[in-house]
Enzyme design. Sequence first.
Site, PDB file in Angstrom:
ATOM      1  N   GLY A 150      38.216  32.996  31.899  1.00 56.20           N
ATOM      2  CA  GLY A 150      39.636  32.623  31.954  1.00 56.20           C
ATOM      3  C   GLY A 150      40.188  31.972  30.689  1.00 56.20           C
ATOM      4  O   GLY A 150      41.257  32.371  30.204  1.00 56.20           O
ATOM      5  N   GLU A 163      29.587  39.470  38.336  1.00 55.28           N
ATOM      6  CA  GLU A 163      30.588  40.287  39.053  1.00 55.28           C
ATOM      7  C   GLU A 163      30.115  41.724  39.191  1.00 55.28           C
ATOM      8  O   GLU A 163      30.391  42.383  40.187  1.00 55.28           O
ATOM      9  CB  GLU A 163      31.944  40.202  38.325  1.00 55.28           C
ATOM     10  CG  GLU A 163      32.598  38.849  38.547  1.00 55.28           C
ATOM     11  CD  GLU A 163      33.522  38.395  37.430  1.00 55.28           C
ATOM     12  OE1 GLU A 163      33.872  39.205  36.552  1.00 55.28           O
ATOM     13  OE2 GLU A 163      33.879  37.197  37.436  1.00 55.28           O
ATOM     14  N   SER A 176      33.510  28.390  34.066  1.00 54.38           N
ATOM     15  CA  SER A 176      34.620  27.435  33.963  1.00 54.38           C
ATOM     16  C   SER A 176      34.552  26.573  32.704  1.00 54.38           C
ATOM     17  O   SER A 176      34.866  25.381  32.733  1.00 54.38           O
ATOM     18  CB  SER A 176      34.692  26.558  35.224  1.00 54.38           C
ATOM     19  OG  SER A 176      34.965  27.373  36.352  1.00 54.38           O
ATOM     20  N   ASN A 227      34.911  36.743  27.633  1.00 53.49           N
ATOM     21  CA  ASN A 227      34.784  37.899  28.523  1.00 53.49           C
ATOM     22  C   ASN A 227      36.144  38.133  29.178  1.00 53.49           C
ATOM     23  O   ASN A 227      36.566  37.364  30.030  1.00 53.49           O
ATOM     24  CB  ASN A 227      33.718  37.598  29.598  1.00 53.49           C
ATOM     25  CG  ASN A 227      33.647  38.695  30.648  1.00 53.49           C
ATOM     26  OD1 ASN A 227      34.152  39.796  30.441  1.00 53.49           O
ATOM     27  ND2 ASN A 227      33.031  38.388  31.773  1.00 53.49           N
ATOM     28  N   TRP A 228      36.800  39.216  28.761  1.00 51.42           N
ATOM     29  CA  TRP A 228      38.160  39.460  29.252  1.00 51.42           C
ATOM     30  C   TRP A 228      38.196  40.096  30.640  1.00 51.42           C
ATOM     31  O   TRP A 228      39.263  40.254  31.219  1.00 51.42           O
ATOM     32  CB  TRP A 228      38.921  40.347  28.264  1.00 51.42           C
ATOM     33  CG  TRP A 228      39.291  39.657  26.991  1.00 51.42           C
ATOM     34  CD1 TRP A 228      39.101  38.335  26.674  1.00 51.42           C
ATOM     35  CD2 TRP A 228      39.941  40.236  25.854  1.00 51.42           C
ATOM     36  NE1 TRP A 228      39.585  38.068  25.419  1.00 51.42           N
ATOM     37  CE2 TRP A 228      40.107  39.217  24.893  1.00 51.42           C
ATOM     38  CE3 TRP A 228      40.405  41.519  25.550  1.00 51.42           C
ATOM     39  CZ2 TRP A 228      40.709  39.448  23.655  1.00 51.42           C
ATOM     40  CZ3 TRP A 228      41.009  41.752  24.323  1.00 51.42           C
ATOM     41  CH2 TRP A 228      41.161  40.725  23.381  1.00 51.42           C
ATOM     42  N   LYS A 229      37.048  40.530  31.120  1.00 51.50           N
ATOM     43  CA  LYS A 229      36.996  41.187  32.440  1.00 51.50           C
ATOM     44  C   LYS A 229      38.061  42.300  32.497  1.00 51.50           C
ATOM     45  O   LYS A 229      38.295  42.954  31.497  1.00 51.50           O
ATOM     46  CB  LYS A 229      37.182  40.157  33.551  1.00 51.50           C
ATOM     47  CG  LYS A 229      36.320  38.915  33.349  1.00 51.50           C
ATOM     48  CD  LYS A 229      36.292  38.016  34.541  1.00 51.50           C
ATOM     49  CE  LYS A 229      35.554  36.728  34.184  1.00 51.50           C
ATOM     50  NZ  LYS A 229      35.129  35.977  35.330  1.00 51.50           N
ATOM     51  N   HIS A 240      26.471  40.976  34.271  1.00 52.13           N
ATOM     52  CA  HIS A 240      27.384  39.900  34.672  1.00 52.13           C
ATOM     53  C   HIS A 240      27.377  39.812  36.202  1.00 52.13           C
ATOM     54  O   HIS A 240      27.288  40.827  36.889  1.00 52.13           O
ATOM     55  CB  HIS A 240      28.798  40.185  34.155  1.00 52.13           C
ATOM     56  CG  HIS A 240      29.721  39.029  34.334  1.00 52.13           C
ATOM     57  ND1 HIS A 240      30.333  38.751  35.533  1.00 52.13           N
ATOM     58  CD2 HIS A 240      30.115  38.052  33.474  1.00 52.13           C
ATOM     59  CE1 HIS A 240      31.068  37.656  35.395  1.00 52.13           C
ATOM     60  NE2 HIS A 240      30.952  37.217  34.154  1.00 52.13           N
ATOM     61  N   GLY A 272      34.891  31.198  37.330  1.00 53.98           N
ATOM     62  CA  GLY A 272      36.265  31.385  37.761  1.00 53.98           C
ATOM     63  C   GLY A 272      36.686  30.446  38.886  1.00 53.98           C
ATOM     64  O   GLY A 272      37.754  30.623  39.478  1.00 53.98           O
ATOM     65  N   GLU A 319      24.902  31.681  33.809  1.00 52.60           N
ATOM     66  CA  GLU A 319      26.190  31.506  34.472  1.00 52.60           C
ATOM     67  C   GLU A 319      25.981  31.287  35.968  1.00 52.60           C
ATOM     68  O   GLU A 319      25.848  32.256  36.723  1.00 52.60           O
ATOM     69  CB  GLU A 319      27.053  32.750  34.270  1.00 52.60           C
ATOM     70  CG  GLU A 319      27.338  33.068  32.823  1.00 52.60           C
ATOM     71  CD  GLU A 319      28.614  33.886  32.674  1.00 52.60           C
ATOM     72  OE1 GLU A 319      29.477  33.454  31.912  1.00 52.60           O
ATOM     73  OE2 GLU A 319      28.748  34.930  33.336  1.00 52.60           O
TER      74      GLU A 319
END
Length: 253
Positions: free
Chosen positions: A237, A99, A215, A11-13, A97, A175, A169
């Site tokens: 990440g 976020e 993570s 997931n590149w966000k 997600h 993160g 998640e």
Amino acid sequence: MKTRTKLLLGNWKMNKTLREAKAFARESVELSALAMANNVELGVAPTFLCLEAVRKTNPDIIVAAQNLHYEPKGAYTGEISIPMLKEIGISWSIIGHSERRQYNGESSLSCNRKVLAMIENDMTPVYCCGETLEEYESGITKAIVRNQIRTGLSGVAKDKASRIVVAYEPIWSIGTGVNASKEIAEEVCGFIREVLGEMFGTTVASEIRILYGGSVKPDNIKSYLSAKDIDGALVGGASLDIQSFKALLENIL
Ligand code: PEP
């Protein structure tokens, strides 16, 4: 019963310009070949702007959107629809997600509309669930996750449900560098499969892939994948750098 193919999804966000995304995609061609040879599915979720270029540069990698709108068109400024994605060959999307739940007001109910629209269009949702730190510390993880799954996947027909991918998640591990232990991830992912079994029956539930995310790094991915109910990883990440992405893949072959 079908066997569940391992899945590694990055997931590149909100990372990578078009130029950077294309460079990654070029370098990922050989990783896709390695993944395919070992029966692992490999994918990335770039920003909308880069989806088509990544897909064209590496036709063998799964390219997923990070979000979409449930209406096919209309007055929804700033949104992207399923027909728009399908036209450029995109049939996967992350949904819900944490976020987006946190910063964009998404709820399991709004995610449900997206999941149903995707299923209707033969697409693959990667539906995310997971508890906050406060919820974890209060010991209500399972109640939270059960509710997210039951609401978010409500109304999906049994004969279509096996195409769904669920990502567990824990929000406190995304993160933060504080990954959930293998034991926690294993227990919650097993519980998710039980809830999926209540909804869709045990055979279908045994076909649905469940990913762990939070993570995940090259040095811990193998331990998660050794858990019976964890079929892959959703990685933020550590998926951004091609060498690290390669190491993630190599460590689950
Ligand atoms: C994610 O974005 O879904 C994620 C798990 O991020 P990270 O791997 O950076 O914790």
